[in-house]
Every structure is written in structure tokens, then in C-alpha cells.
Design an enzyme around this catalytic site. Structure first.
Site, PDB file in Angstrom:
ATOM      1  CG  ASP A   1      -1.530   1.306   1.282  1.00 18.73           C
ATOM      2  OD1 ASP A   1      -3.055   1.629   0.120  1.00 18.73           O
ATOM      3  OD2 ASP A   1      -1.596   2.174   1.806  1.00 18.73           O
TER       4      ASP A   1
ATOM      5  CD  GLU B   1      -2.294   2.389  -3.540  1.00 12.85           C
ATOM      6  OE1 GLU B   1      -1.283   2.535  -2.635  1.00 12.85           O
ATOM      7  OE2 GLU B   1      -3.293   3.400  -3.904  1.00 12.85           O
TER       8      GLU B   1
HETATM    9  C1  NOJ Z   1      -4.307   3.790  -0.635  1.00 10.52           C
HETATM   10  C2  NOJ Z   1      -5.442   2.829  -0.127  1.00 10.52           C
HETATM   11  O1  NOJ Z   1      -5.328   1.838  -1.949  1.00 10.52           O
HETATM   12  C3  NOJ Z   1      -6.462   3.590   0.121  1.00 10.52           C
HETATM   13  O2  NOJ Z   1      -7.719   3.147   0.233  1.00 10.52           O
HETATM   14  C4  NOJ Z   1      -5.731   3.761   1.512  1.00 10.52           C
HETATM   15  O3  NOJ Z   1      -6.809   4.714   1.676  1.00 10.52           O
HETATM   16  C5  NOJ Z   1      -4.927   4.620   1.730  1.00 10.52           C
HETATM   17  N1  NOJ Z   1      -3.494   3.873   0.344  1.00 10.52           N
HETATM   18  C6  NOJ Z   1      -4.039   5.245   3.104  1.00 10.52           C
HETATM   19  O4  NOJ Z   1      -3.558   3.828   3.480  1.00 10.52           O
END
Ligand code: NOJ
Length: 582
Positions: free
Chosen positions: A239, A307
């Protein structure tokens, strides 16, 4: 560009290359990507298809209105039949749920809402028995403010865990140490009254950033990864990793001259000192070493998906030198693309051209942070997009329910859950509409998701858009996904074949996948809303005298088995077809 988390895109990095590319002439000679060698048994993910499960919304097994791990286990047979190879499960760790699990209070447990560690073990076992790998969501940029580490850290300036988070004195005249902003709006700094210092949080104030420069913190986080790998996890989706490291000089972020009020405060600055910093790749590399150490034991690779909302050039950095990075830095190029043939063509070409030799591509069309595919594009174009997603070279990710054509569900104000909406209401940043319950059936309450009250409303189209009905309908979106997924499994040309993007003709995006004598496939997608024809250019190897024939093997309009002359193929508006060439 994705609406909700578009703020995760470093503007300077994304806008320039993609927009410049979109203006390039579509006749520029596309790069031919050669066929990949046969998959080594350990690199299962290269021919795999990842399916994202948002656990709160997939299947509730205990009637509390929130999905859980046992629910996922109950639905594994559906996923097996669908034909995916791995599930990525959004966070299910103990959490106060301020950001619905992306605020982790214990990296080695299971939140009671979702079940127990034993439920995870059972899920992993049942998934593996069906040949499905299990990817966890590792939220390593920040923890919850309820994590014991943060409670210790905030207790005094001299606590041994003080440096596990990012603490600074107020600015000389008082107030936050610098101008860094939170992705969810407002300052990225919150003052803690215990010590009078500020802590940094790139997301909510309840999500303090971990300090990846601290060796003890590094050790603790890598140990958490090992905990799950020991329990059978097959990898992680990392993430928000471009946020892992911040500028060591704490310099102000520069103002974004292109920002328009109404698009979210975070975008008012360019996050050049808070994202993509030197040192980020080193962290990824440490994580990859952990993953590789498991592969060294049993020969099976553990997958790291990163991500990253960025330009192809920027995301390629995260494949890492000598493979010491993520195997799949997420490619969101098509997720944020307007459904226009020049843009789609150019984004595919930009990405494939930029891909470093020997690195594996991937494609994402939906996730829990962006409006649903069928809402962004409309139902017909969403089906055509599935043809692209599942025949482009590389690993696709399917967001749960997109295979049914699920759409965003309007959320009444009193049922809003997402902090992105609550913190900046009315800007359209909320992500609840794309997180609503999976639609299993039209004949049970709440679409078969729960016997209780669902945490978000079930879509009003559940009677027509649901698994049970679509499984009986050969013209359904689900049947199209199943067909395309089956083709990927049986046809080496689609799994590992070479890739040639053909010159764009009007609204038609076309490409060829080929694996020597083992098959040649032509994908055609009419990205326009009027009927058209596609005629391969003179000299193109498709035609061989203008007579070359083919058979439609999958398509959005049920023309399976139709014979076509590859020299002149008629396409309905928003039609996508896969043609086996003779
Ligand atoms: C990316 C995640 O996909 C999202 O849902 C989240 O709010 C943020 N990172 C913070 O972790």
C-alpha cells in the site's frame, strides 16, 4: 485520471509524459514485444490473473453486515470457476477502521470483524487446495494511532520507539513544521499535546507515518511480513509505497500552479518532497529479499505488487535494479484514461515502450479507490474494456464485481462511511460507491451478501446484475469474463505470446498476440460509439493478400464462432472481439 486517489499521482510526473504521449501521432511505429519464454514454474503470477477482494463487502458469514474471512472461503469455488489464480485481500488486520483497515493496529493479527488467525489459515489452505494464491495488503507507510508502537512513541521524547514515527518541533513562529499536506485534506502534521511536538501523517491523523529510516522499525515490519509468509501468504500488495520515505531536510513542497480549487486540497502542492524519495527503492528491495528468501526454500516465488500512481517511466523504477524491487508495480494507466481511442492507444504504447527488458507488464481497470469500471465507461464500453484487460500482455487485476458489471451505488448522506468523503464533503472524493456488497443473487435478501444489515447499501440493480443470473446467461458480462479467462489458460499466445500494437484506425484499438505455430490472435476494440470497420494496413502481416480469415473466439456481442475476413471486419459501437487467425 482516477478521481478519488488521484492525489496519489505526483502531478509533475504523471501529467507530462502521458499527455505528451496522447498527442503523438497514432501512426508512430509501435514497439513489438517478443514472446516470453515458457513460465518457470516459480513465476506463477506471470500467467496468473489477480482478483481483488474487498473483505468488508465480499461475503458475510455471521450476519453482522460486514464481510469476513470465512465468507471469502465460502466463495472460493466461485472464484475457481471464474478462472482467477490469486486473490489480493484488502486489509483484515486489527484496526479501529478509521480508514477501513488501512489503519493497522497490529500487523500480525486478524480483526475480530473479519474472524481469527485460524480463519485465515483455513482460507489459505482452502485457496491453495484450489490452486488459488493468497496476496495480503501490507500497509507499511503508516500504522494506526492505536498501534502500541505509536502509543509508546508518543508517550515521551525519549521513548525507544520515538524514532519509529516522524516527530518534529513546531515551526519557529509556531504551527506545523512545514507545509506538507495530508492526502485526505488539511495539514499532514498534527500536534501532540504530551510532548508539544508534531507527528507526520500522509493520510488521516489517525494514520501516523512510520519512519522507514529507523533500523528497528525496518526489522519489526519485515518480521511482520515473515509472519504471514510463514502462515502461507503468497505475497503482498504494498500500500502507498511511494510515500514510505520523506525528504530528510523537510523542505516545503512547491505550489502546484495547475491546481484548481474543488479538486482536493492535496493537489494544491506538488508532493516532490513526500513521495518517490531516494531510499524508497531500498525499502522495496529489503522486502523483496524477504520474499526471495521464501522462494529459496521451496522454489515458489512470493509476489510483491506495488501500489503506485505514476508515469510508466516512474513506475518502472520500482521493478528495481537486478530485480530487487516489486515484480509488479501497478499499472494504472488505463484506470484513469478517458475512453477515447487515441488516449487508450497511446497509453498502451507508452507503457509497453517504457517497459524495461525482461520485466513483466500488468494492467488494472478497477480498485477500491476509484469509481467502478461500468460507471466510468458505461456498461457496453466496460465489456469492451474487459477484452483489452484480459488479452493485453501481462498480469491483469480484476476488482471484485467488475466481472458482473457492478456499478457505483449512490450512498445517502447518512450512510457515508469513507473518511475521504467525510473530510472533504461534496468534492466527489468518497469511495463508498465502489465498495458496496458483492451481488451474488437476486433471490435472497441483500443480494446474498448478508442476512443482517449490510454496512453499505446493496445496489438497486441486484435483480439483474448478480452471479446466479449471469451464470445462466451466455451473453452476460460474467460469461464474457469466464470465456476470456479460459482462453488465457488454453492459448499460449494470449498468456505469453508476442505483442504488436497495430496502428490505430479511427476508433479501433488493435493488437496482435502470437506464439509461433501455437496461435495468432487479433484483438479489436471499437472504442467509439458508432459502428465501424477495421481493415489491416497494406503490408501488415495479418492480410497475406487481403484474404486472411479468422474466427471470433470471444467478444462482447455474442459473435463467437463467426468467420471474418481479416481484411475488413465490421464492429458495432463499443464492440470488442478476439479473433483466432488462421
Ligand atoms: C491506498 C489505499 O488503496 C487506500 O484505500 C487507503 O486509503 C490509502 N492507501 C491509505 O492507506
Amino acid at each position: 485520471m482516477p478521481r478519488a486517489l488521484r492525489h496519489l499521482v505526483p502531478l509533475g510526473l504523471l501529467a507530462a509524459p502521458l499527455l505528451a504521449g496522447a498527442q503523438a501521432p497514432s501512426s508512430a511505429a509501435p514497439k513489438v514485444i517478443p514472446a516470453a519464454a515458457v513460465t518457470p514454474a516459480d513465476r506463477w503470477w506471470e500467467e496468473g490473473v489477480v482478483y481483488q477482494v474487498y473483505p468488508r463487502s465480499f461475503q458475510d458469514s455471521d450476519g453482522n453486515g460486514v464481510g469476513d474471512l470465512r465468507g471469502i472461503t465460502q466463495r472460493l469455488d466461485y472464484l475457481k470457476t471464474l478462472g482467477i489464480n490469486a486473490i489480493w485481500i484488502s486489509p483484515f488486520f486489527p484496526s479501529p477502521m478509521r480508514d477501513f483497515g488501512y489503519d493497522v493496529a497490529d500487523y500480525t493479527g486478524v480483526d475480530s470483524t473479519f474472524g481469527t488467525l485460524a480463519d485465515f489459515d483455513a482460507l489459505a489452505k482452502a485457496a491453495h487446495a484450489r490452486g488459488i494464491r493468497v496476496i495480503l495488503d501490507f500497509v507499511a507507510n503508516h500504522s494506526s494511532d492505536q498501534h502500541p508502537w505509536f502509543k509508546e512513541s508518543r508517550s515521551s521524547r525519549t521513548n525507544p520507539k520515538r524514532d519509529w514515527y516522524i516527530w518534529r518541533d513546531p515551526a519557529p513562529g509556531g504551527g506545523p513544521p512545514n507545509n506538507w499536506l495530508s492526502v485526505f485534506g488539511g495539514s499532514g502534521w498534527t500536534r501532540d499535546s504530551t510532548t508539544g511536538q508534531y507527528y507526520f501523517h500522509q493520510f488521516l491523523k489517525e494514520q501516523p507515518d512510520l519512519n522507514w529510516r529507523n533500523p528497528e522499525l525496518q526489522k519489526a515490519m519485515l518480521a511482520a511480513m515473515r509472519f504471514w509468509l510463514d502462515r502461507g501468504a503468497d505475497g503482498f500488495r504494498l500500500d502507498a509505497f511511494p510515500h514510505f520515505v520523506e525528504d530528510s531536510l523537510f523542505r516545503d513542497n512547491p505550489v502546484n500552479p495547475n491546481w484548481r480549487p474543488g479538486s482536493g486540497e492535496y493537489d494544491s502542492l506538488q508532493a516532490v518532497h513526500t513521495t518517490h524519495q531516494p531510499g524508497t527503492l531500498d525499502v522495496l528491495c529489503q522486502m523483496r529479499r524477504v520474499a526471495n528468501s521464501y522462494q529459496a526454500r521451496d522454489g515458489r516465488s512470493r509476489l510483491l505488487i506495488g501500489e503506485v500512481y505514476a508515469s510508466p517511466q516512474q513506475l518502472n523504477v520500482y521493478y528495481g535494479k537486478n530485480g530487487c524491487g516489486a515484480q509488479l508495480p501497478s499499472n494504472f494507466g488505463l484506470l484513469g484514461a478517458p475512453w477515447k481511442s487515441d488516449v487508450i492507444w497511446q497509453r498502451i504504447d507508452d507503457y509497453m515502450r517504457a517497459l524495461p527488458a525482461g520485466r513483466w507488464p500488468n494492467w488494472v481497470l478497477g480498485n477500491h479507490d476509484n469509481p467502478r469500471l461500468a460507471t466510468r465507461l458505461g456498461p457496453d464500453a466496460a465489456r469492451a474494456a474487459a477484452v483489452l484487460l484480459l488479452t493485453l500482455p501481462g498480469t491483469p487485476t480484476i476488482y471484485y464485481g467488475d466481472e458482473l458489471g457492478m456499478r457505483n451505488v449512490p450512498i445517502p448522506p447518512d450512510r457515508v462511511q469513507d473518511p475521504a468523503e467525510k473530510q472533504q464533503p461534496g468534492l466527489g472524493l468518497g469511495r463508498d460507491p465502489e465498495r458496496t456488497p458483492m451481488q451474488w443473487t437476486g433471490s435472497a435478501p441483500n443480494g446474498g451478501f448478508t442476512t443482517g444489515t449490510p454496512w453499505l447499501p446493496v445496489a438497486s440493480d441486484v435483480d439483474s446484475v448478480n452471479v446466479a443470473r449471469e451464470q445462466r446467461d451466455s451473453a452476460s458480462t460474467l460469461a464474457l469474463y469466464e470465456r476470456l479467462l479460459k482462453l488465457r489458460k488454453t492459448e499460449p499466445a494470449l498468456a505469453r505470446g508476442s505483442f504488436r500494437l497495430l496502428p490505430r484506425q479511427g476508433d479501433v484499438v488493435a493488437f496482435l498476440r502470437e506464439d509461433g505455430s501455437r496461435g495468432r490472435y487479433l484483438t479489436l476494440v471499437n472504442v467509439g460509439t458508432t459502428a465501424t470497420t477495421y481493415a489491416p494496413a497494406a503490408g501488415d502481416r495479418l492480410t497475406r493478400g487481403g484474404k486472411r480469415r479468422g474466427t471470433i473466439v470471444a467478444g462482447t456481442r455474442g459473435r463467437r464462432g463467426d468467420r471474418v475476413t481479416a481484411a475488413d471486419i465490421a464492429l458495432e459501437p463499443n464492440e470488442g472481439v478476439v479473433i483466432r487467425l488462421k
